[in-house]
Design a protein around this motif. Structure first.
Motif, PDB file in Angstrom:
ATOM      1  N   PRO A 288       0.808  -1.234   0.000  1.00 21.18           N
ATOM      2  CA  PRO A 288       0.000   0.000   0.000  1.00 21.18           C
ATOM      3  C   PRO A 288       0.833   1.273   0.000  1.00 21.18           C
ATOM      4  O   PRO A 288       0.440   2.270  -0.610  1.00 21.18           O
ATOM      5  CB  PRO A 288      -0.832  -0.127   1.282  1.00 21.18           C
ATOM      6  CG  PRO A 288      -0.887  -1.596   1.561  1.00 21.18           C
ATOM      7  CD  PRO A 288       0.434  -2.121   1.108  1.00 21.18           C
ATOM      8  N   THR A 290       3.764   1.664  -1.439  1.00 18.78           N
ATOM      9  CA  THR A 290       4.262   1.851  -2.803  1.00 18.78           C
ATOM     10  C   THR A 290       3.199   2.446  -3.697  1.00 18.78           C
ATOM     11  O   THR A 290       3.479   3.351  -4.508  1.00 18.78           O
ATOM     12  CB  THR A 290       4.738   0.504  -3.370  1.00 18.78           C
ATOM     13  OG1 THR A 290       5.726  -0.062  -2.502  1.00 18.78           O
ATOM     14  CG2 THR A 290       5.340   0.684  -4.749  1.00 18.78           C
ATOM     15  N   GLU A 291       1.969   1.990  -3.548  1.00 16.27           N
ATOM     16  CA  GLU A 291       0.881   2.538  -4.355  1.00 16.27           C
ATOM     17  C   GLU A 291       0.609   3.993  -3.974  1.00 16.27           C
ATOM     18  O   GLU A 291       0.340   4.832  -4.845  1.00 16.27           O
ATOM     19  CB  GLU A 291      -0.379   1.695  -4.170  1.00 16.27           C
ATOM     20  CG  GLU A 291      -0.256   0.278  -4.700  1.00 16.27           C
ATOM     21  CD  GLU A 291       0.060   0.245  -6.181  1.00 16.27           C
ATOM     22  OE1 GLU A 291      -0.471   1.111  -6.923  1.00 16.27           O
ATOM     23  OE2 GLU A 291       0.857  -0.606  -6.609  1.00 16.27           O
ATOM     24  N   GLN A 292       0.668   4.302  -2.681  1.00 17.84           N
ATOM     25  CA  GLN A 292       0.475   5.686  -2.253  1.00 17.84           C
ATOM     26  C   GLN A 292       1.562   6.588  -2.817  1.00 17.84           C
ATOM     27  O   GLN A 292       1.291   7.711  -3.255  1.00 17.84           O
ATOM     28  CB  GLN A 292       0.471   5.768  -0.733  1.00 17.84           C
ATOM     29  CG  GLN A 292      -0.875   5.469  -0.087  1.00 17.84           C
ATOM     30  CD  GLN A 292      -0.850   5.777   1.396  1.00 17.84           C
ATOM     31  OE1 GLN A 292       0.053   5.380   2.123  1.00 17.84           O
ATOM     32  NE2 GLN A 292      -1.857   6.492   1.864  1.00 17.84           N
ATOM     33  N   LYS A 294       3.304   6.154  -5.540  1.00 17.51           N
ATOM     34  CA  LYS A 294       3.082   6.339  -6.972  1.00 17.51           C
ATOM     35  C   LYS A 294       1.932   7.310  -7.230  1.00 17.51           C
ATOM     36  O   LYS A 294       1.980   8.092  -8.196  1.00 17.51           O
ATOM     37  CB  LYS A 294       2.798   4.994  -7.632  1.00 17.51           C
ATOM     38  CG  LYS A 294       4.037   4.123  -7.823  1.00 17.51           C
ATOM     39  CD  LYS A 294       3.698   2.881  -8.631  1.00 17.51           C
ATOM     40  CE  LYS A 294       4.959   2.053  -8.885  1.00 17.51           C
ATOM     41  NZ  LYS A 294       4.665   0.848  -9.704  1.00 17.51           N
ATOM     42  N   THR A 295       0.912   7.274  -6.393  1.00 13.53           N
ATOM     43  CA  THR A 295      -0.187   8.222  -6.535  1.00 13.53           C
ATOM     44  C   THR A 295       0.294   9.648  -6.335  1.00 13.53           C
ATOM     45  O   THR A 295      -0.062  10.559  -7.096  1.00 13.53           O
ATOM     46  CB  THR A 295      -1.300   7.898  -5.527  1.00 13.53           C
ATOM     47  OG1 THR A 295      -1.775   6.567  -5.754  1.00 13.53           O
ATOM     48  CG2 THR A 295      -2.453   8.886  -5.652  1.00 13.53           C
TER      49      THR A 295
END
Length: 434
Positions: A288, A290-292, A294-295
């Motif tokens: 999560p 990593t996704e944050q 990237k966002t």
């Protein structure tokens, strides 16, 4: 102040000092953002402040957003130079001067060029870049020049107290040294010797807008919080928490560090033959975070006209030069806009320097033919040169002499041989060759 505050048409040095005091904190904050030294207020409910301070994140996205544009804004020369402007700038270390002016304007929304005369030197006109945190003025919305200006020319390195201040008008320049008597020097140029170089001015913000926007600062702050949370979570990810159920209260306490790093734990049965249950808490996933991240990177890249590759998120397939140009279309448009706005300020700086050098107030209309030339925002590769060459041949066949060597240099940045003439091939020659 002595000699200047009594003039009714001027707002006065006191007004400009108060004006600078209101904008200086915002400019310094953006400089700290650029230097990755700005301390964001702690936000969050789960991580205690003392733990967060140990894992404080440092991110240079704002510096990347500024440098990505500043490094592409390369000044070339003044075209149609009827007043010897290029020679004045060549005597003022142009490699450093133009880069410093562009970078300061992108960070602080504008910068100021202090123009002064030095009759005892081989360089009669001196140009000095002053950042927006040390200068201000009242701007003329028609010409982009100042009607009066104020600058702190020297500060104490420890206390940042002004050591030398200057007040600029169209007829004279007043200097106020700390602990000394004020004195003035006549100004033969006919305009204040403090020239603004502004990035993206408009009717609402005549002194421009910074490249470091509020939304850009938000996305960087959001990414820093994500990194801090990921850092704290990584400690538990590296050493998962364990538990023991049914342990005899009278048993010898187990050393916490030994229980954490040991690969084998020995726990004997009690007198009744029972043994405790050993388990391990489920570790938190790092996905999560990593996704944050990237966002946040995607939002920041969209704000600055960059791509995720520019922020360190490498794509699977390498991009060609044309693909890079297409993905940086917003950056190219921002660069063209910056060239127009900054070029106007540099032209005003050249106009003021020439008037001071010749000690004569030229009409502003005399400089309308002088143009600011920039190098192309993207360097041309072999494929681009081939495409441009084919296009030049076809255009010159249709309209002989339409594309010249200067036009090709503006497109490619390549400085070819001097006094070259395009070779025109007529349609009949092409048919006979076939």
């Amino acid at each position: 102040m002595k000699g200047v505050d009594k003039v009714s048409e001027f707002k006065g040095m006191g007004y400009l000092k108060r004006k600078l005091a209101t904008v200086r904190p915002r400019v310094l904050m953006r400089y700290r953002q650029y230097a990755s030294k700005y301390h964001d207020s702690p936000v969050g409910l789960t991580i205690p402040p003392q733990i967060r301070d140990r894992y404080r994140a440092v991110l240079g996205w704002n510096a990347k957003g500024v440098d990505a544009l500043a490094d592409r804004l390369v000044f070339r020369e003044f075209a149609n130079d009827d007043f010897g402007v290029n020679q004045i700038f060549k005597q003022n270390n142009p490699d450093v001067f133009f880069d410093s002016a562009v970078l300061s304007a992108l960070i602080g929304s504008c910068c100021f060029v202090y123009v002064s005369a030095d009759s005892d030197s081989a360089n009669p006109v001196r140009l000095q870049v002053i950042e927006a945190s040390n200068a201000t003025g009242v701007i003329d919305p028609i010409t982009g020049l100042l009607t009066e200006g104020y600058a702190v020319l020297q500060r104490d390195t420890d206390t940042e107290a002004p050591l030398l201040e200057a007040y600029f008008t169209s007829t004279e320049t007043w200097y106020y040294p700390k602990g000394g008597s004020p004195y003035s020097i006549a100004n033969p140029a006919g305009m204040p010797l403090l020239v603004p170089v502004i990035h993206r001015p408009d009717a609402v913000r005549p002194f421009g807008r910074s490249r470091i926007t509020r939304s850009g600062m938000y996305y960087q702050r959001y990414a820093k919080r994500t990194l801090e949370r990921a850092d704290v979570t990584a400690e538990f990810y590296s050493y998962p928490q364990k538990y023991i159920l049914g342990m005899d209260p009278d048993a010898e306490p187990m050393d916490a560090w030994r229980a954490t790093v040991s690969s084998l734990l020995r726990i004997d049965k009690d007198d009744d033959g029972d043994r405790p249950t050993v388990g391990q808490f489920t570790t938190a996933s790092m996905a999560p975070f990593t996704e944050q991240l990237k966002t946040a990177a995607a939002g920041f890249a969209g704000e600055m006209g960059l791509t995720l590759d520019d922020l360190g998120f490498a794509s699977d397939n390498p991009s060609s030069v044309e693909a890079i140009k297409a993905s940086h279309e917003n950056l190219r448009l921002a660069g063209r806009k910056a060239q127009r706005s900054l070029g106007s300020g540099l032209l005003n700086c050249a106009y003021t320097a020439v008037c001071l050098q010749d000690q004569f107030h030229y009409a502003r209309s005399r400089f309308v033919d002088t143009e600011v030339k920039w190098e192309p925002l993207f360097e041309a590769d072999a494929n681009t040169l081939t495409l441009i060459g084919d296009g030049v041949i076809k255009l010159n066949q249709a309209i002989p002499g339409f594309v010249t060597g200067e036009t090709i240099r503006d497109l490619t940045g390549i400085h070819g041989a001097e006094n070259t003439k395009p070779q025109i091939t007529t349609q009949s020659e092409v048919v006979s060759d076939d």
